[in-house]
Motif scaffolding. Structure first.
Motif, PDB file in Angstrom:
ATOM      1  N   TRP A   1      -6.124  -2.221  -1.736  1.00 55.60           N
ATOM      2  CA  TRP A   1      -5.887  -0.822  -1.360  1.00 55.60           C
ATOM      3  C   TRP A   1      -4.816  -0.198  -2.248  1.00 55.60           C
ATOM      4  O   TRP A   1      -5.001   0.910  -2.794  1.00 55.60           O
TER       5      TRP A   1
ATOM      6  N   ARG B   1       1.803  -0.477  -0.166  1.00 51.25           N
ATOM      7  CA  ARG B   1       2.818   0.389  -0.769  1.00 51.25           C
ATOM      8  C   ARG B   1       3.477  -0.288  -1.964  1.00 51.25           C
ATOM      9  O   ARG B   1       3.723   0.343  -2.997  1.00 51.25           O
TER      10      ARG B   1
ATOM     11  N   LEU C   1      -1.380   4.895   9.902  1.00 52.91           N
ATOM     12  CA  LEU C   1      -1.460   3.568  10.516  1.00 52.91           C
ATOM     13  C   LEU C   1      -0.078   3.000  10.810  1.00 52.91           C
ATOM     14  O   LEU C   1       0.105   2.264  11.780  1.00 52.91           O
ATOM     15  N   TYR C   2       0.894   3.339   9.954  1.00 52.00           N
ATOM     16  CA  TYR C   2       2.262   2.904  10.201  1.00 52.00           C
ATOM     17  C   TYR C   2       2.792   3.442  11.529  1.00 52.00           C
ATOM     18  O   TYR C   2       3.614   2.799  12.202  1.00 52.00           O
TER      19      TYR C   2
ATOM     20  N   TRP D   1      -0.924  -5.519   6.318  1.00 56.06           N
ATOM     21  CA  TRP D   1      -1.217  -5.212   4.924  1.00 56.06           C
ATOM     22  C   TRP D   1      -0.577  -3.920   4.426  1.00 56.06           C
ATOM     23  O   TRP D   1      -0.576  -3.649   3.224  1.00 56.06           O
ATOM     24  N   LEU D   2      -0.023  -3.128   5.321  1.00 52.15           N
ATOM     25  CA  LEU D   2       0.432  -1.798   4.947  1.00 52.15           C
ATOM     26  C   LEU D   2       1.593  -1.833   3.948  1.00 52.15           C
ATOM     27  O   LEU D   2       1.598  -1.091   2.960  1.00 52.15           O
ATOM     28  N   THR D   3       2.568  -2.682   4.196  1.00 53.23           N
ATOM     29  CA  THR D   3       3.701  -2.763   3.276  1.00 53.23           C
ATOM     30  C   THR D   3       3.258  -3.267   1.909  1.00 53.23           C
ATOM     31  O   THR D   3       3.724  -2.781   0.867  1.00 53.23           O
TER      32      THR D   3
ATOM     33  N   GLY E   1      -4.183  -5.384   1.337  1.00 54.04           N
ATOM     34  CA  GLY E   1      -3.081  -4.596   0.805  1.00 54.04           C
ATOM     35  C   GLY E   1      -3.095  -4.477  -0.710  1.00 54.04           C
ATOM     36  O   GLY E   1      -2.878  -3.390  -1.254  1.00 54.04           O
TER      37      GLY E   1
ATOM     38  N   VAL F   1      -2.385   5.245   5.223  1.00 53.62           N
ATOM     39  CA  VAL F   1      -1.391   4.185   5.444  1.00 53.62           C
ATOM     40  C   VAL F   1      -0.248   4.710   6.303  1.00 53.62           C
ATOM     41  O   VAL F   1       0.224   4.023   7.223  1.00 53.62           O
ATOM     42  N   ASP F   2       0.213   5.924   6.032  1.00 53.20           N
ATOM     43  CA  ASP F   2       1.300   6.509   6.823  1.00 53.20           C
ATOM     44  C   ASP F   2       0.885   6.674   8.278  1.00 53.20           C
ATOM     45  O   ASP F   2       1.690   6.437   9.197  1.00 53.20           O
TER      46      ASP F   2
END
Length: 295
Positions: A113, A172, A135-136, A167-169, A110, A132-133
């Protein structure tokens, strides 16, 4: 003029760093300090488990069976006659390892990225964040289940699978921090010196975003541990002969009417750990919030 006033004036003249101010504010938060102490005790206990566990991990007594807490077995025994305190201690090693290692994997992905997307900007940023969006929007629980079914149930895959979906949050958060920092004078000075992008990100941007990273870490670990417990409860996480708090809770839930202590003690241990991490995370968030501290 008293000695305390003189000391305060001397400290004010010398100045304090952000981390020193944060530590002072954190110490004033009793819940955060208690959470930190409990977490340290849990970690130390997990590390010392082979030496402090009252019984061997694989020791069982089928003739004894499930017995309630007693002088010989403080937290009772399970249906195989295994000491529950020993099982909880060894289960904590796995649960804490999953929490820390999977969170580390999530942070590495994360932070990298988000830092690249935030610093480079433009089309690169647009493509990376749209991914990322996307994958969310995917059902990550199904993704983890498929990984465990296709590649087998092993600890390494469990660490990587959980870390790969958490890792997505962080990406961001890191992107937003880098976007706010890249126009600062120290970044422009680094660019004027001809430093490569990787060096600017690694040595200048990431260190200045450590506050949100640390806070998110303390809040991610309990989420990861809860996810591992849920997977183990479904039979998709840690597998015997290894054990974890989630697996112990799963066993306890099956026999809770006859042997309630098999559910109460592992569940209470996991609950206390999760509360401690959340209290610590909330305390760190408040301590590192410079704007909030000025109000």
């Amino acid at each position: 003029m008293t000695t305390e006033v003189i000391t305060d004036i001397a400290q004010a003249e010398q100045g304090t760093s952000l981390w020193q101010d944060a530590w002072v504010r954190l110490k004033k938060n009793r819940l955060a300090v208690c959470g930190l102490i409990v977490l340290l005790i849990m970690v130390m206990t997990a590390l010392l488990t082979p030496w402090i566990a009252p019984y061997a991990f694989d020791a069982q007594n089928l003739d004894l069976g499930a017995t309630p807490p007693s002088a010989a077995h403080w937290l009772g025994t399970d249906i195989f006659g295994r000491d529950m305190l020993t099982q909880i201690l060894y289960g904590g090693r796995i649960s804490l390892a999953v929490g820390f290692i999977a969170t580390t994997v999530a942070l590495l992905i994360g932070v990298t990225w988000g830092a690249i997307a935030g610093y480079v900007g433009g089309r690169v940023d647009a493509v990376m964040m749209r991914l990322v969006d996307i994958l969310y929007a995917l059902p990550f629980m199904i993704f983890i289940v498929l990984l465990m079914v296709v590649f087998g149930r092993n600890m390494l895959l469990l660490f990587l699978a959980i870390g790969a979906v958490e890792w997505l949050t962080m990406a961001r958060i890191m992107r937003g921090q880098v976007q706010s920092l890249r126009q600062q004078e120290f970044v422009e000075a680094a660019i004027s010196l001809g430093l490569p992008t990787s060096t600017i990100i690694r040595r200048h941007l990431v260190p200045n975003a450590l506050g949100p990273i640390i806070v998110y870490t303390t809040l991610t670990i309990p989420g990861v541990m809860l996810l591992e417990a849920f997977l183990s409860f479904l039979g998709l996480g840690v597998q015997p002969p290894q054990t974890s708090w989630g697996l112990l809770i799963s066993y306890g839930a099956d026999t809770m009417e006859e042997y309630p202590w098999l559910l109460i003690y592992p569940g209470l241990t996991l609950t206390v750990t999760l509360f401690s991490l959340n209290f610590l995370g909330d305390g760190l968030r408040d301590a590192l919030d410079v704007r909030g501290s000025r109000d």
